[in-house]
Motif scaffolding. Structure first.
Motif, mmCIF file in Angstrom:
data_model
loop_
_atom_site.group_PDB
_atom_site.id
_atom_site.type_symbol
_atom_site.label_atom_id
_atom_site.label_comp_id
_atom_site.label_asym_id
_atom_site.label_seq_id
_atom_site.Cartn_x
_atom_site.Cartn_y
_atom_site.Cartn_z
ATOM 1 N N LYS A 267 0.851 -1.186 0.000
ATOM 2 C CA LYS A 267 0.000 0.000 0.000
ATOM 3 C C LYS A 267 0.888 1.238 0.000
ATOM 4 O O LYS A 267 2.098 1.152 0.240
ATOM 5 N N THR A 268 0.292 2.390 -0.257
ATOM 6 C CA THR A 268 1.059 3.625 -0.120
ATOM 7 C C THR A 268 1.281 3.905 1.366
ATOM 8 O O THR A 268 0.514 3.435 2.231
ATOM 9 N N LEU A 269 2.293 4.692 1.659
ATOM 10 C CA LEU A 269 2.547 5.045 3.052
ATOM 11 C C LEU A 269 1.379 5.830 3.645
ATOM 12 O O LEU A 269 1.074 5.701 4.838
ATOM 13 N N ALA A 270 0.723 6.616 2.817
ATOM 14 C CA ALA A 270 -0.459 7.344 3.293
ATOM 15 C C ALA A 270 -1.569 6.367 3.682
ATOM 16 O O ALA A 270 -2.263 6.567 4.694
ATOM 17 N N GLN A 271 -1.738 5.305 2.908
ATOM 18 C CA GLN A 271 -2.752 4.300 3.224
ATOM 19 C C GLN A 271 -2.403 3.555 4.511
ATOM 20 O O GLN A 271 -3.270 3.266 5.336
ATOM 21 N N TRP A 272 -1.115 3.248 4.683
ATOM 22 C CA TRP A 272 -0.686 2.584 5.920
ATOM 23 C C TRP A 272 -0.957 3.486 7.119
ATOM 24 O O TRP A 272 -1.430 3.032 8.169
ATOM 25 N N ALA A 273 -0.655 4.768 6.969
ATOM 26 C CA ALA A 273 -0.886 5.713 8.065
ATOM 27 C C ALA A 273 -2.372 5.788 8.416
ATOM 28 O O ALA A 273 -2.752 5.861 9.600
ATOM 29 N N ALA A 274 -3.223 5.754 7.390
ATOM 30 C CA ALA A 274 -4.665 5.810 7.631
ATOM 31 C C ALA A 274 -5.164 4.579 8.381
ATOM 32 O O ALA A 274 -6.186 4.637 9.079
ATOM 33 N N LEU A 275 -4.440 3.467 8.258
ATOM 34 C CA LEU A 275 -4.805 2.239 8.953
ATOM 35 C C LEU A 275 -4.247 2.184 10.375
ATOM 36 O O LEU A 275 -4.465 1.204 11.099
ATOM 37 N N GLY A 276 -3.515 3.226 10.760
ATOM 38 C CA GLY A 276 -3.014 3.291 12.124
ATOM 39 C C GLY A 276 -1.567 2.915 12.312
ATOM 40 O O GLY A 276 -1.091 2.806 13.445
ATOM 41 N N PHE A 277 -0.837 2.697 11.226
ATOM 42 C CA PHE A 277 0.581 2.371 11.331
ATOM 43 C C PHE A 277 1.374 3.664 11.476
ATOM 44 O O PHE A 277 1.260 4.577 10.653
ATOM 45 N N ARG A 278 2.200 3.740 12.516
ATOM 46 C CA ARG A 278 2.932 4.957 12.832
ATOM 47 C C ARG A 278 4.417 4.675 13.027
ATOM 48 O O ARG A 278 4.794 3.553 13.383
ATOM 49 N N ARG A 279 5.228 5.688 12.838
ATOM 50 C CA ARG A 279 6.658 5.573 13.152
ATOM 51 C C ARG A 279 6.856 5.743 14.658
ATOM 52 O O ARG A 279 6.174 6.579 15.277
ATOM 53 N N PRO A 280 7.783 4.987 15.274
ATOM 54 C CA PRO A 280 7.968 5.083 16.736
ATOM 55 C C PRO A 280 8.369 6.470 17.212
ATOM 56 O O PRO A 280 8.041 6.867 18.324
ATOM 57 N N ASN A 281 9.069 7.219 16.360
ATOM 58 C CA ASN A 281 9.536 8.548 16.777
ATOM 59 C C ASN A 281 8.474 9.637 16.591
ATOM 60 O O ASN A 281 8.740 10.812 16.859
ATOM 61 N N GLY A 282 7.313 9.255 16.109
ATOM 62 C CA GLY A 282 6.231 10.210 15.952
ATOM 63 C C GLY A 282 6.285 11.038 14.679
ATOM 64 O O GLY A 282 5.374 11.826 14.403
ATOM 65 N N LYS A 283 7.325 10.873 13.872
ATOM 66 C CA LYS A 283 7.442 11.649 12.643
ATOM 67 C C LYS A 283 6.515 11.103 11.566
ATOM 68 O O LYS A 283 6.167 9.928 11.545
ATOM 69 N N ASP A 284 6.137 11.984 10.634
ATOM 70 C CA ASP A 284 5.322 11.558 9.500
ATOM 71 C C ASP A 284 6.204 10.853 8.469
ATOM 72 O O ASP A 284 7.424 11.001 8.448
ATOM 73 N N PHE A 285 5.560 10.090 7.594
ATOM 74 C CA PHE A 285 6.286 9.509 6.473
ATOM 75 C C PHE A 285 6.573 10.624 5.465
ATOM 76 O O PHE A 285 5.652 11.324 5.023
ATOM 77 N N PRO A 286 7.852 10.821 5.091
ATOM 78 C CA PRO A 286 8.186 11.964 4.237
ATOM 79 C C PRO A 286 7.691 11.859 2.802
ATOM 80 O O PRO A 286 7.527 12.870 2.135
ATOM 81 N N ARG A 287 7.450 10.664 2.324
ATOM 82 C CA ARG A 287 6.968 10.474 0.943
ATOM 83 C C ARG A 287 5.695 9.623 0.998
ATOM 84 O O ARG A 287 5.731 8.418 0.705
#
Length: 411
Positions: A267-287
């Motif tokens: 999936k796109t990183l945006a789609q993963w983020a929408a499903l609740g997957f996050r980076r441990p450091n709290g930063k957004d996915f840059p692309r």
């Protein structure tokens, strides 16, 4: 070692011998020598049909009369497929490999600048591959590791029926390297499986991706570090490396159930983020438009990752998730990034590099370990640990744990 299939070429070597009712120990030396010499003689016509001159063939095989028994012996253990992911990473991404990578990053900066500009591949990735393949070239100085490529490949072709096609193909490519002036017969050295130079290219890959970076007219991956790193960069670029992109992201999963359901999903990183997957450091996915696959190297209880295209390009070098993960993580650590946020489900407290040296030394003093004191816990160290555990009625897990070292110290 380039070409994914290379890393499976000899997994079944011992089984092939057993299937034939043979073993190196069981074959009488004289009979084995005669059969091997006959194989070399017969293969000359095959090589000639592929375009190899007879004089080149005979120069390359001059003095090679016996198969190399170490080839089959070394084929029995491949850590990418046998080690736990944390053991694999401990042995390759550690204080020593990181520190030396950073030192070489400074020392080789002019060359790395040029290679990066020409091929668009991150310098830290190239240094990490160099570390993984030959420990920054140290392996090339070891007589117990470096072998004759023609002899190694002929041994595989002669003794391993299931991998004979691979070995014959690589042998013809190696012969053509000599014929084309890339290397002398004496210089045609490599691993037990025919991988060559600082970054371990098999002959067919070398002929496709060779790059003369130092400008001396030859792509010398054995003695020229710029040529070796450039050849590696060329392989990655031609297999789709995305310049300026990472290999992946460590992430937090929303739940085990979701992770299991979506394992390996793309999936796109945006789609993963929408499903609740996050980076441990709290930063957004840059692309956010980049596509990624969910990879759980140790299941949902260990670190989880969203792997982007560059991760799978790294697998063109070695088709194992552990390998690509180790390269990516070591590259990040060389570049100044930190360790993974989440811990592996080891079940024990791991040792530092210095403590692993101590563990090996203590096992050596007890007569249980006779390998190299290098801080790397491989099959020999694990066997020694298990022998010690057996002596004292402990569970034979082979783990290089803090608890085990404390017991060794106390006794």
């Amino acid at each position: 070692m380039p070409e994914a299939t290379h890393h499976r070429l000899v997994r079944g070597a011992s089984a092939a011998l057993l299937a034939a009712g043979l073993s190196l120990a069981a074959v009488a030396p004289a009979a084995a020598d005669a059969g091997f010499r006959r194989w070399i003689s017969d293969f000359e016509s095959v090589a000639a049909k592929a375009g190899v001159r007879h004089d080149v063939y005979r120069r390359v095989f001059a003095g090679i009369d016996d198969p190399d028994p170490a080839v089959i012996e070394k084929a029995r253990y491949q850590p990418e497929f046998n080690d736990q992911v944390w053991d694999y990473l401990d042995n390759r991404v550690n204080e020593e490999s990181i520190a030396e990578g950073r030192a070489l990053r400074t020392k080789l900066k002019p060359w790395l600048d040029r290679i990066e500009a020409r091929f668009g591949v991150d310098r830290d990735v190239l240094l990490a591959i160099w570390s993984m393949e030959t420990n920054y070239g140290r392996v090339l100085k070891r007589d117990d590791v470096v072998r004759s490529v023609p002899r190694s490949l002929a041994t595989l072709a002669y003794l391993d029926r299931r991998r004979a096609k691979y070995a014959r193909t690589q042998l013809i490519a190696a012969l053509k390297m000599v014929q084309e002036g890339d290397v002398s017969p004496a210089g045609l050295t490599g691993s037990w499986a025919g991988a060559m130079g600082h970054t371990q290219f098999i002959p067919t890959s070398y002929r496709i991706y060779r790059a003369d970076m130092d400008g001396n007219g030859h792509a010398d991956i054995w003695t020229s570090v710029p040529d070796a790193l450039a050849t590696t960069a060329n392989l990655l670029r031609k297999n789709g490396w995305q310049s300026g992109h990472t290999w992946g992201y460590e992430i937090e999963i929303p739940s085990d159930a979701v992770a299991r359901k979506l394992r390996r999903a793309n999936k796109t990183l945006a789609q993963w983020a929408a499903l609740g997957f996050r980076r441990p450091n709290g930063k957004d996915f840059p692309r956010p438009s980049d596509r990624a696959n969910l990879v759980l190297p140790a299941g949902p209880d260990g670190p989880a990752f969203l792997m982007t295209k560059n991760f799978f390009v790294l697998k063109r070098y070695n088709n194992a998730d552990k390998y690509a993960l180790a390269v990516g993580h070591l590259a990040d650590r060389i570049g100044g990034y930190g360790a993974f946020e989440n811990t592996w489900p080891r079940g024990y407290t791991p040792l530092s590099m210095e403590e692993r040296y101590e563990l090996q030394q203590r096992l050596t003093h007890r007569g249980l370990y006779d390998g190299k004191i290098d801080g790397k816990i491989g099959s020999g160290s694990k066997s020694a640990i298990m022998a010690y555990q057996r002596q004292y009625g402990m569970p034979e897990d082979g783990n290089a744990s803090k608890a085990l070292l404390d017991i060794l110290r106390s006794r």
